[in-house]
Design an enzyme around this catalytic site. Structure first.
Site, mmCIF file in Angstrom:
data_model
loop_
_atom_site.group_PDB
_atom_site.id
_atom_site.type_symbol
_atom_site.label_atom_id
_atom_site.label_comp_id
_atom_site.label_asym_id
_atom_site.label_seq_id
_atom_site.Cartn_x
_atom_site.Cartn_y
_atom_site.Cartn_z
ATOM 1 N N GLU A 49 0.835 -1.206 0.000
ATOM 2 C CA GLU A 49 0.000 0.000 0.000
ATOM 3 C C GLU A 49 0.866 1.250 0.000
ATOM 4 O OE1 GLU A 49 -3.134 -0.194 -1.138
ATOM 5 O OE2 GLU A 49 -3.646 -1.507 0.529
ATOM 6 N N HIS A 50 0.460 2.210 -0.816
ATOM 7 C CA HIS A 50 1.180 3.485 -0.966
ATOM 8 C C HIS A 50 2.615 3.260 -1.451
ATOM 9 C CE1 HIS A 50 -1.941 6.239 0.437
ATOM 10 N NE2 HIS A 50 -2.324 5.231 1.215
ATOM 11 N N THR A 51 2.792 2.213 -2.213
ATOM 12 C CA THR A 51 4.094 1.955 -2.840
ATOM 13 C C THR A 51 4.065 2.276 -4.328
ATOM 14 O OG1 THR A 51 3.342 -0.319 -3.060
ATOM 15 C CG2 THR A 51 4.874 0.129 -1.262
ATOM 16 N N GLY A 71 -16.975 4.752 -2.892
ATOM 17 C CA GLY A 71 -16.073 5.436 -1.962
ATOM 18 C C GLY A 71 -15.569 4.552 -0.835
ATOM 19 N N ALA A 72 -15.475 3.241 -1.087
ATOM 20 C CA ALA A 72 -15.062 2.319 -0.025
ATOM 21 C C ALA A 72 -13.638 1.807 -0.242
ATOM 22 C CB ALA A 72 -16.030 1.147 0.047
ATOM 23 N N LEU A 130 -12.491 0.401 -2.994
ATOM 24 C CA LEU A 130 -12.402 -0.764 -3.891
ATOM 25 C C LEU A 130 -12.338 -0.304 -5.353
ATOM 26 C CD1 LEU A 130 -14.953 -3.139 -2.091
ATOM 27 C CD2 LEU A 130 -12.466 -3.057 -1.828
ATOM 28 N N SER A 182 -13.997 2.088 -7.204
ATOM 29 C CA SER A 182 -15.166 2.289 -8.073
ATOM 30 C C SER A 182 -14.867 3.357 -9.134
ATOM 31 C CB SER A 182 -16.405 2.646 -7.251
ATOM 32 O OG SER A 182 -16.153 3.730 -6.405
ATOM 33 N N GLU A 187 -6.872 10.621 -13.974
ATOM 34 C CA GLU A 187 -6.999 10.777 -12.515
ATOM 35 C C GLU A 187 -6.071 11.906 -12.024
ATOM 36 O OE1 GLU A 187 -8.905 9.717 -9.198
ATOM 37 O OE2 GLU A 187 -9.024 8.214 -10.758
ATOM 38 N N ASP A 202 -4.483 0.645 -9.345
ATOM 39 C CA ASP A 202 -5.911 0.327 -9.485
ATOM 40 C C ASP A 202 -6.261 0.046 -10.940
ATOM 41 O OD1 ASP A 202 -5.735 1.089 -6.889
ATOM 42 O OD2 ASP A 202 -6.868 2.942 -7.107
#
Ligand code: GLA
Length: 396
Positions: A37-39, A125-126, A128, A130, A163, A175
């Site tokens: 994560e955050h890599t 907004g979870a 995953l 979207s 994005e 993602d």
């Protein structure tokens, strides 16, 4: 069969909205990140899987220049000219498909007008993905319909640009790449610097991956996300200013981290860098452990990852930390962590299949008592990447 019910519903909804049948159907999954994560914006390793939940898109091409955007998930319908796809705050969710079409329009793809109908079954907004799922389904649709030749990694890169520059979130590539390249029953081990990747079978034995939605809204997520990214850039520039030849933070080894830990301008920056370097190491070890069938070892690395995201990276928050503390001691659970950007959203846990009911009944009351929020659970299997679906479902 997977998707069949949604396909039929989508065709019916499209016809009710536009008074015509669609020409094409597409699907893009969401993603869950198992570890790493955050890599991804630091040239590091990630290990996500595509989900079977995601975003469906039904399309009809028209002869005019109008873009129609309708979604089953949002009340707001958007109509604009295909020649003016600029960002408008009021267009809200519509900015994701608009941004993608704008990108490809500027690349020279020639569209006619489009009638689009979206339906998503990912919790919004979870964490995953979207939004990335909407982007990727739009990108795949636009390039397929115009016959443009883009590989899925290229589509992922395009959506990341959207994005970053159109939406304004400085996210990495994980993602969109996982949504493009996901493979059923596999996770994706990706080097975000070289883009080398490997599909690793998710042989989980008697265990399942359980996603828990904390139902904590991800307020401030975008600005905090951009803040973390710029802190990493500061860390890299501190190291480079001291003469270290690094292109990304992920070029720093564990040994080099401990030797150079005093070079940073602040303790906060040192902690952010420490998370990235150690998380990269955890991803590599986790992939090996999974291949060896050492699920307990994999689960321990998940827990280490969460603690590092809580203490060194500070992106978890009270609700995700509460879930973590509860789930780590819940029946059948051998590993758990927050997944995605953080600041709310979901955890992912490795849970013994026969204990899943005991796991959820243990977690719900304690979490509700501590936070006042009711969690949702999804038992997750890994699905395939973005694709076109057949229109030939039987009309009922
Ligand atoms: C979000 C971003 C990804 C990644 C994760 C954190 O999901 O879109 O690029 O940085 O957060 O790992």
């Amino acid at each position: 069969m997977i998707h069949e019910q949604e396909q039929q519903q989508l065709i019916d909804n499209f016809s009710m909205t536009y008074g015509q049948d669609p020409d094409h159907l597409f699907f893009a999954p969401g993603r869950v990140n198992l570890i790493g994560e955050h890599t991804d914006y630091n040239g590091g390793f990630v290990f996500p899987a595509a989900l079977t939940m995601g975003t469906y898109l039904a399309v009809k091409q028209t002869n005019d220049q109008t873009l129609h955007l309708v979604s089953a998930n949002f009340n707001q319908q958007i109509t604009c000219s295909i020649n003016d796809l600029s960002y408008r705050k009021d267009d809200d969710w519509g900015n994701y498909p608009k941004g993608v079409l704008d990108f490809f329009y500027k690349q020279g793809l020639e569209f006619t007008g489009l009638k689009l109908y979206f339906y998503g079954n990912l919790p919004h907004g979870a964490g995953l993905s979207s939004s990335a799922s909407i982007e990727m389904v739009t990108a795949f649709m636009a390039t397929s319909l115009t016959g443009a030749n883009y590989s899925k990694p290229e589509l992922a890169r395009a959506c990341q640009q959207v994005e970053n520059h159109y939406i304004g979130v400085n996210s990495g590539l994980m993602d969109q790449f996982a949504i493009g390249m996901g493979k059923q029953d596999h996770a994706l081990f990706l080097n975000t610097h070289s883009l080398a990747y490997e599909h690793v079978p998710l042989h989980l034995g008697n265990y399942s991956l359980v996603i828990t939605n904390s139902n904590k809204r991800r307020g401030l997520a975008d600005s905090k996300y951009n803040e973390r990214r710029s802190e990493c850039e500061q860390g890299l520039s501190d190291l480079q200013a001291s003469g270290l030849e690094l292109t990304t933070l992920s070029d720093l080894s564990l040994e080099a981290l401990s030797v150079n830990k005093d070079l940073f301008r602040s303790e906060t920056i040192a902690n952010r860098v420490a998370h990235v370097v150690r998380e990269n190491d955890r991803v590599k070890r986790a992939v090996l452990l999974l291949k060896e069938g050492d699920l307990e070892g994999f689960g321990q690395l998940m827990a280490d990852s969460h603690r590092s995201l809580a203490i060194d990276y500070e992106v978890t928050g009270a609700e995700l930390d509460a879930l973590f503390d509860i789930q780590i001691g819940a029946p059948g659970c051998i590993g758990t962590r927050m997944t995605g950007a953080g600041f709310g959203g979901c955890t992912i846990s490795l849970v013994d299949q026969k204990s899943i009911d005991a796991f959820t009944s243990y977690v719900v009351p304690i979490y509700m008592k501590q936070t006042g929020l009711e969690p949702d659970f999804y038992v997750s299997t890994a699905g395939t990447g973005v694709s076109e679906l057949s229109l030939n479902t039987e009309r009922k």
